[in-house]
Design an enzyme around this catalytic site. Structure first.
Site, PDB file in Angstrom:
ATOM      1  CG  HIS A   1      24.089 -20.545 -21.572  1.00 42.00           C
ATOM      2  ND1 HIS A   1      25.036 -20.034 -20.722  1.00 42.00           N
ATOM      3  CD2 HIS A   1      23.496 -21.564 -20.902  1.00 42.00           C
ATOM      4  CE1 HIS A   1      25.035 -20.731 -19.592  1.00 42.00           C
ATOM      5  NE2 HIS A   1      24.101 -21.668 -19.670  1.00 42.00           N
ATOM      6  CG  LEU A   2      19.946 -15.521 -24.969  1.00 44.38           C
ATOM      7  CD1 LEU A   2      19.027 -14.310 -25.044  1.00 44.38           C
ATOM      8  CD2 LEU A   2      19.265 -16.727 -25.586  1.00 44.38           C
TER       9      LEU A   2
ATOM     10  CG  HIS B   1      27.603 -24.413 -12.658  1.00 45.15           C
ATOM     11  ND1 HIS B   1      27.226 -24.684 -13.951  1.00 45.15           N
ATOM     12  CD2 HIS B   1      28.544 -25.343 -12.352  1.00 45.15           C
ATOM     13  CE1 HIS B   1      27.898 -25.733 -14.405  1.00 45.15           C
ATOM     14  NE2 HIS B   1      28.717 -26.150 -13.443  1.00 45.15           N
TER      15      HIS B   1
ATOM     16  CG  HIS C   1      22.153 -26.496 -14.077  1.00 50.73           C
ATOM     17  ND1 HIS C   1      23.056 -26.672 -13.051  1.00 50.73           N
ATOM     18  CD2 HIS C   1      22.778 -25.676 -14.974  1.00 50.73           C
ATOM     19  CE1 HIS C   1      24.169 -26.001 -13.310  1.00 50.73           C
ATOM     20  NE2 HIS C   1      24.014 -25.380 -14.465  1.00 50.73           N
TER      21      HIS C   1
ATOM     22  CG  ASN D   1      29.114 -29.825 -17.615  1.00 48.43           C
ATOM     23  OD1 ASN D   1      29.146 -31.029 -17.823  1.00 48.43           O
ATOM     24  ND2 ASN D   1      30.189 -29.051 -17.634  1.00 48.43           N
TER      25      ASN D   1
ATOM     26  CG  ASP E   1      21.734 -25.099 -18.800  1.00 44.92           C
ATOM     27  OD1 ASP E   1      22.279 -24.112 -19.339  1.00 44.92           O
ATOM     28  OD2 ASP E   1      22.372 -25.959 -18.167  1.00 44.92           O
TER      29      ASP E   1
HETATM   30  O1  DOR Z   1      25.752 -27.825 -20.337  1.00 35.23           O
HETATM   31  C1  DOR Z   1      26.020 -26.686 -20.043  1.00 35.23           C
HETATM   32  N1  DOR Z   1      26.280 -25.757 -20.986  1.00 35.23           N
HETATM   33  N2  DOR Z   1      26.104 -26.352 -18.759  1.00 35.23           N
HETATM   34  C2  DOR Z   1      26.563 -25.155 -18.353  1.00 35.23           C
HETATM   35  O2  DOR Z   1      26.608 -24.933 -17.169  1.00 35.23           O
HETATM   36  C3  DOR Z   1      27.021 -24.154 -19.343  1.00 35.23           C
HETATM   37  C4  DOR Z   1      26.388 -24.378 -20.646  1.00 35.23           C
HETATM   38  C5  DOR Z   1      27.002 -23.589 -21.776  1.00 35.23           C
HETATM   39  O3  DOR Z   1      27.281 -22.400 -21.615  1.00 35.23           O
HETATM   40  O4  DOR Z   1      27.173 -24.158 -22.854  1.00 35.23           O
END
Ligand code: DOR
Length: 446
Positions: free
Chosen positions: A67-68, A184, A237, A283, A310
């Site tokens: 996640h950038l 997911h 994940h 998550n 992740d």
């Molecule tokens: O822990 C998580 N963070 N799980 C996810 O599926 C999304 C991610 C996030 O975008 O922060």
């Protein structure tokens, strides 16, 4: 043509059965020579006389799941800082999840991300498209337009596609466009208000739990649908022993299903939340010992194809705390956004885990290189003459402890502070371009 030369490195690429002390010569963005003494007499523009015990050269790492945060949440991370963190972690290819703001559900966002990455000039960025408009779970995005704009896969990550009719249409689109659908797996109706895994620890802390079945029930349904549509289905994940078993069984029937596991699910259990540390909220949640054992066994036997970070950067306030002194509290844990950073610590955490004998090192390397590359169909990479020069060189024997303050990411939300890790990246090269050079950094700090 100017060559870059690595002398006397232990080159390891399980995908081509390579583990040998060799020289590697890079010219014109490709590996042109690889073998014992292959660099003899070659004049390099740049020569790394690595030659020390424990100097490994691997194919560049591929992260299918990061996640950038750009566009929209650049205070947590942006494409430049995320790619810098990736380069320092040995990654040459990073797949960026679409839960940005706005969501990447249109070519305009995909193009913006690709353009930013081109300007940065680090590791390659591969955007994923959302599956549904706004990740709202109903109308599909224009997935053909997204594929044509350059997305590598589709996912509503962070949210699950729970409606079976929507999932079926998305799987058909994935098959027609020949890209993987990344799920997911979380039945949101079963996880409402959940802070952590449902088990003895959540009961003791008095916190609402996310039961394993909330993941398993979605995976079971998806595998039934994917076997009907014959689409490329990739489970993000994976965290439960039940889901590993479902994937193993589906693979034994020849379904084109793949899955990934994160470093934190291989290393931690819900016991890490006993002190209410919000940095352990993620998550899917950290599970129990037998889930960790099933994940390690699944990775070892190939049921799990790859390790994905992740990487989920969050600021301290998004994690529910103002100061380190008050970080671990029930209030912070309840308020915390889920997720932890992963790009810089992934390889050293896993090298340390492999060194304890918990996982075969060849599987760890394959799961960070050929495994993820295979899921999304990246070709021409590996350690052989003619391959693209996507490489990482590391000192695999270096020991240190995690220092959150030293991360290049804009966020430092990792629960691994102080943990023993192994390995230090020396050089990361993307298509012959050096995108990380530890000696340059050491020089700068002098
Ligand atoms: O822990 C998580 N963070 N799980 C996810 O599926 C999304 C991610 C996030 O975008 O922060």
């Amino acid at each position: 043509m100017d060559a870059v030369v690595f002398r006397k490195v232990r080159a390891i690429d399980p995908a081509c059965g390579l583990d040998a002390l060799v020289d590697v010569v890079v010219e014109g963005g490709r590996i042109t020579r690889l073998g014992p003494e292959a660099a003899k007499g070659v004049e390099g523009e740049r020569v790394w006389e690595v030659g020390r015990e424990g100097a490994w050269l691997l194919p560049g790492l591929v992260d299918l799941h990061a996640h950038l945060r750009e566009p929209g949440q650049e205070y947590k991370e942006d494409i430049a800082s995320g790619l810098a963190a990736a380069a320092a972690g040995g990654f040459t290819d990073v797949c960026a999840m679409p839960n940005t703001s706005p969501v990447n559900d249109s070519p305009a966002v995909t193009e913006l991300m690709l353009e930013r990455a081109r300007t940065v000039g680090g590791p390659r960025l591969h955007p994923l498209s959302a599956i549904t408009v706004g990740q709202r779970g109903d109308a599909l995005c224009d997935l053909r337009a997204q594929r044509d704009a350059g997305v590598i896969a589709m996912s509503d990550d962070g949210r699950c596609v729970t409606r079976s009719d929507v999932m079926m249409s998305a799987l058909v689109a994935a098959r027609d466009l020949d890209i993987p659908l990344v799920q997911h797996a979380e039945d949101h109706a079963l996880t409402a208000g959940a802070v952590m895994h449902e088990g003895a620890v959540s009961a003791r802390l008095g916190l609402r739990g996310w039961p394993r079945v909330a993941e398993d029930v979605i995976v079971a349904r998806d595998l039934i649908l994917a076997s009907y549509t014959r689409s490329r289905y990739h489970l993000a994940h994976v965290s439960t022993r039940g889901a590993v078993e479902l994937v193993r069984e589906a693979k034994s029937r020849g379904l084109p299903v793949t899955c990934e596991v994160t470093p934190h699910h291989l290393l931690l259990t819900d016991a890490a939340l006993l002190g209410y540390d919000p940095l352990c909220r993620v998550n899917p949640p950290l599970r129990e010992d037998d889930d960790v054992a099933a994940l390690r066994a699944g990775l070892a036997d190939g049921t799990i194809d790859c390790i994905a970070t992740d990487h989920a950067p969050h600021s301290a306030s998004d994690k529910g705390y103002r100061s380190e002194a008050t970080r671990a509290s029930k209030e912070a844990l309840l308020a915390a956004a889920p997720g932890m950073v992963g790009l810089e610590l992934c390889l050293p955490l896993l090298l340390e885990l492999a060194a304890t004998g918990a996982l075969p090192i060849a599987r760890v390397i394959a799961a960070l290189t050929s495994g993820p590359a295979g899921v999304v169909g990246m070709e021409g990479r590996g350690l052989y003459e003619g391959a693209r020069a996507d490489l990482v060189v590391l000192d695999a024997d270096a020991r240190r402890t995690v220092d959150r303050g030293a991360l290049r990411s804009k966020s430092n939300n990792t629960p691994f502070e102080g943990r023993e890790i192994r390995g230090r990246v020396i050089v990361t090269m993307v298509g012959g371009r050096v995108v990380f050079d530890e000696s340059a950094r050491a020089e700068k700090n002098r």
